[in-house]
Scaffold this motif. Structure first.
Motif, mmCIF file in Angstrom:
data_model
loop_
_atom_site.group_PDB
_atom_site.id
_atom_site.type_symbol
_atom_site.label_atom_id
_atom_site.label_comp_id
_atom_site.label_asym_id
_atom_site.label_seq_id
_atom_site.Cartn_x
_atom_site.Cartn_y
_atom_site.Cartn_z
ATOM 1 N N THR A 119 42.494 40.046 45.181
ATOM 2 C CA THR A 119 43.728 40.186 44.396
ATOM 3 C C THR A 119 43.445 40.397 42.916
ATOM 4 O OG1 THR A 119 43.979 37.806 43.985
ATOM 5 C CG2 THR A 119 44.927 38.691 46.028
ATOM 6 N N ASN A 146 39.038 44.894 40.940
ATOM 7 C CA ASN A 146 39.360 46.313 41.149
ATOM 8 C C ASN A 146 38.525 47.190 40.229
ATOM 9 O OD1 ASN A 146 40.841 47.081 38.625
ATOM 10 N ND2 ASN A 146 42.179 45.423 39.276
ATOM 11 N N SER A 163 39.013 50.849 38.172
ATOM 12 C CA SER A 163 40.043 51.813 37.760
ATOM 13 C C SER A 163 39.437 52.880 36.865
ATOM 14 C CB SER A 163 41.187 51.098 37.025
ATOM 15 O OG SER A 163 40.701 50.388 35.909
ATOM 16 N N THR A 203 43.205 53.310 40.719
ATOM 17 C CA THR A 203 42.430 52.125 41.063
ATOM 18 C C THR A 203 41.988 52.237 42.514
ATOM 19 O OG1 THR A 203 44.265 50.759 41.879
ATOM 20 C CG2 THR A 203 43.876 50.785 39.497
ATOM 21 N N THR A 220 42.108 49.925 44.643
ATOM 22 C CA THR A 220 42.925 49.083 45.521
ATOM 23 C C THR A 220 44.335 49.624 45.708
ATOM 24 O OG1 THR A 220 43.522 47.700 43.621
ATOM 25 C CG2 THR A 220 41.633 47.002 44.966
ATOM 26 N N GLU A 221 44.894 50.282 44.673
ATOM 27 C CA GLU A 221 46.285 50.729 44.741
ATOM 28 C C GLU A 221 46.430 52.238 44.636
ATOM 29 O OE1 GLU A 221 49.076 48.334 42.363
ATOM 30 O OE2 GLU A 221 47.337 47.147 41.766
ATOM 31 N N VAL A 253 48.146 54.516 39.971
ATOM 32 C CA VAL A 253 49.141 53.571 39.452
ATOM 33 C C VAL A 253 49.831 54.113 38.201
ATOM 34 C CG1 VAL A 253 48.010 51.555 40.418
ATOM 35 C CG2 VAL A 253 47.361 52.342 38.149
#
Length: 816
Positions: free
Chosen positions: A486, A489, A491, A529, A531-532, A535
């Motif tokens: 969580t 990451n 980016s 990123t 993970t996402e 963004v």
């Protein structure tokens, strides 16, 4: 696409109006004379020679001064016969006849040789009383030489006494008219250092070398649209001789720790070469105490409170170096190169104590011991070429390459206890962030004083920035550290900004002038990123108009009004995700979702002699507020990060009031009134804040003998708004005494800073949408005793490095 067409048509329309106006003005031109002044023996150009034009009856008609390359230009001459006189200290008086005719209205006299008298003349001092404050069409100018307190001070001390400027030595920040994020320029060029290093540089710079300070709260179109606080431009004195000069200073201080600030700078000029440089060093190890807390009523009606105290032992160590070279390719063309670098390391050992209670009963206690290193390294280069077509017409181009590298490793050891003090468990956490950043910037500018009453400026700029931000947070499980998905990451940012601008200055009457400009900037930002995914994906274009109006009633009284539209983009540190724990449930973090903000600022000012009264009003949509507190209800965390606030309105009144009580007691006073209104919506609940703030900055100077003087500075600010938080009132007092040791031996100064150890940052935040209240009590400052020695060396009449700015000002300021 329709927006782009509209912007392009607006830009073409402005250009058409400019040149239409120009054509009208040209009809009034009668004649001009130009030339280059050189030494008859060495053939070197002579800067700042005085050129006077007189008619046949020896009556004064016009005058001018040769520029840094010896070039002069005088226009608005009617047909007739004239005498041209050239004067310069140490040289023979030169005269020659010129004639302006309809067939040959513009004379180019070419090279004019003047002869050294062969002996050093006694120095002639011409003194004219300038008003302390002068309001120009687009900026306020403070004549430092006219300041009753400037002698023997540093550049930073002069800034602190200037109306509307607030210097926070604890956070190493500078604000202008209640707004943070001001950009500092030296000779029209943004310093390449972060603001903390700029504060250090100004602390080591003597005010004796400063000619003026320009406060630009509504910047014109030729300046970057970035930043809603404006610009401060420090204009250094220009000197004329060749040779070597410089200065150095050393200081040592002790309070709740030790501190030193050291600086050396030099300038060497010979023939066509000018070499200059600066090195500064800072080390500060003052202990600090942070206290944070929160309270909320949960769904069961239980009052939960968390109070954390951090006892910190930080050490700041900075190395900054800059070296530059200017070379005159021809009489009208100069090439320059600047190399600059810094290594800034902040390390800290801290003990944090966190107490959690319910309805006043202690339920848990956490002791967190951590060590941290936050180190920034930078190297950059600037290549610059400037060509003067004539004295007031030039074109310049810049190429900048900037590289930054940030590394921020932190280790945590957490010990958990229950409400009775019984040990429960121990937890080890590691966090690390590495961020390399790159930027390439190119720009070109053209400026032409088309007539005495009309000036045109236009230009273009392109910048390309990128970074890779790698954040890892891991907890020790058994013998291995396991990453927290969580908070971990990787980016990547790619950003491109393209800009074009045009502006004109023109005189309406002899006492009234105006300036209008239009700047267009297109921004394309993408942040991905691992993970996402994507963004941030923004591509937007904005127009930034500006307008100024100035009227001089007489030599003592003037009025000025202005308007400018600005943008504030998130800094790269704001956008780069990072995590710094304060306790297991409280941490600082980046926020890639931060959006740029747009502001519209209006100002009106009046000057009477050395007194100043100004009013400003600004409306900012999407204000970027740093270190705002957000409650993560799902994970029961308080997160400090930058965020956008719906709207901020600021109205300010500034009064600059120098008072001379006697020959030995003089004061300089600045009074500021701020009315701040903030509107913000969180979870569909709109909250509005309003705060009236009064601040006083008063400096008293006492002359004891010709070489011994002392100074007392008082600062007070009533409560003010900081983003969505309210900051309590602040008070500070400083005292210093200075002994001049003679022209050859420099100056010795002893200061006591923060005499009452009263300068603290205390804020509160109320978030009624989640029944949450927070507070912060941060003590950056403590009483410090400082001894400083400053000395000049070499030829103190040496001509300084040329005034110019590069194209990478905005990018350098967004790196930190």
């Amino acid at each position: 696409m329709m927006h782009m067409r509209f912007y392009f048509l607006c830009f073409l329309f402005l250009q058409f109006q400019l040149f239409a106006f120009h054509d009208i003005e040209l009809e009034s031109i009668t004649g001009s004379v130009e030339g280059v002044v050189i030494d008859a023996v060495t053939k070197e150009t002579i800067a700042f020679a005085t050129i006077v034009v007189k008619d046949a009856s020896n009556k004064y008609i016009a005058s001018g001064i040769s520029n840094e390359t010896g070039v002069f230009f005088i226009d608005k001459l009617s047909e007739g016969n004239y005498t041209l006189e050239i004067q310069f200290i140490g040289y023979e008086f030169h005269t020659q006849s010129i004639t302006i005719t309809a067939k040959k209205p513009n004379l180019n006299l070419g090279t004019i040789e003047i002869f050294d008298v062969g002996q050093q003349l006694d120095e002639v001092t011409i003194k004219a009383d300038k008003p302390l404050y002068v309001q120009k069409v687009d900026r306020m100018v403070i004549n430092v030489e006219s300041s009753i307190l400037s002698a023997g001070s540093t550049a930073l001390e002069v800034l602190e006494r200037s109306p509307g400027i607030s210097v926070n030595r604890q956070s190493n920040s500078i604000s202008l008219v209640g707004k943070d994020g001001v950009m500092v320029m030296i000779n029209g060029k943004i310093s390449y250092m972060p603001q903390a290093s700029i504060v250090q540089l100004l602390e080591g710079m003597s005010s004796d070398n400063i000619e003026t300070i320009e406060l630009i709260t509504t910047p014109p179109a030729n300046m970057d649209a970035e930043g809603n606080a404006g610009f401060i431009n420090i204009v250094m004195k220009k000197q004329t001789d060749v040779g070597l000069n410089g200065s150095y200073s050393f200081s040592g201080g002790i309070g709740n720790g030790t501190t030193t600030q050291d600086n050396i700078s030099f300038n060497f000029r010979k023939n066509k070469v000018n070499l200059y440089g600066n090195y500064s060093f800072l080390r500060n190890s003052q202990d600090q105490v942070f206290k944070l807390g929160r309270s909320l009523i949960n769904e069961d009606g239980v009052l939960e409170e968390l109070n954390t105290a951090s006892y910190r032992e930080p050490t700041q160590r900075n190395h900054n170096v800059r070296i530059g070279l200017d070379y005159e390719l021809t009489e009208k063309t100069i090439f320059g190169v600047i190399l600059d670098a810094y290594d800034q390391k902040w390390t800290m050992d801290a003990v944090n104590e966190s107490l959690q209670s319910e309805n006043g009963n202690l339920v848990s206690f956490v002791e967190l011991i951590n060590d941290e290193r936050n180190q920034w390294k930078h190297i950059g280069t600037n290549l610059n070429l400037k060509h003067n077509f004539k004295e007031k017409e030039y074109i310049s181009a810049n190429f900048d390459y900037l590289y930054f590298y940030n590394e921020n490793p932190t280790n945590y050891a957490n010990s958990y206890y229950d409400g009775s003090g019984i040990f429960l468990k121990e937890e080890f956490t590691q966090a690390n962030k590495t961020t390399p950043l790159n930027a390439i910037v190119v720009n070109a500018d053209y400026s032409n004083q088309l007539t005495e009453n009309f000036k045109l400026e236009t230009g273009a700029k392109a910048s390309f920035s990128s970074f890779e931000n790698d954040v890892v947070v891991a907890y020790l499980e058994g013998q291995d550290f396991v990453e927290d998905p969580t908070l971990t990451n990787l980016s990547n940012l790619e950003e491109r900004i393209l800009a074009v601008y045009s502006s004109v200055d023109f005189a309406i009457t002899k006492k009234t002038s105006a300036k209008v400009g239009l700047r267009y900037e297109n921004t394309d930002s993408q942040l991905d990123t691992d993970t996402e995914g994507k963004v941030v994906d923004r591509n937007y274009g904005e127009l930034f108009p500006s307008a100024y109006f100035s009227h001089n009633v007489n030599d003592s009284l003037s009025f000025n009004a202005s308007y400018a539209r600005r943008i504030s983009r998130p800094t790269f540190s704001d956008m780069a995700p990072f995590v710094i724990f304060f306790d297991p449930n409280t941490f600082f973090a980046g926020n890639p979702a931060v959006q740029p903000s747009i502001s519209n600022a209006f100002s009106f000012a009046t000057n009477y002699k050395s007194y100043l009264l100004s009013a400003q009003y600004s409306i900012e949509d999407g204000t970027i507020a740093r270190f705002q507190q957000r409650y993560d209800e799902e994970n029961d965390r308080i997160i400090f990060q930058s965020g956008n606030i719906d709207e901020t309105k600021i109205f300010s009144l500034t009064l600059g009031l120098p008072i001379k009580f006697s020959e030995w007691w003089k004061t300089q006073n600045s009074f500021i009134y701020l009315n701040t209104k903030v509107s913000n919506t969180v979870e569909e609940l709109t909250t509005k804040y309003e705060q009236n703030t009064f601040s006083l900055n008063s400096t008293h100077s006492f002359s004891i003998t010709d070489n011994l003087s002392s100074e007392l500075n008082l600062y007070y600010s009533s409560p003010r708004i900081f983003g969505a938080s309210t900051v309590k009132s602040r008070f500070n007092m400083n005292f210093g005494i200075q002994q001049k040791l003679g022209e050859k031996w420099g100056t010795l100064r002893f200061n006591v800073n923060d005499i009452f150890d009263s300068l603290k940052f205390e804020s509160t935040t109320s978030l009624p949408e989640v029944n949450l209240k927070t507070y912060a009590d941060i003590d950056f400052s403590n009483r410090t005793f400082v001894l400083t020695y400053t000395r000049n060396f070499g030829n103190q009449k040496l001509k300084s490095s040329r005034s110019r700015e590069t194209g990478a000002e905005e990018e350098r300021n967004r790196m930190n």
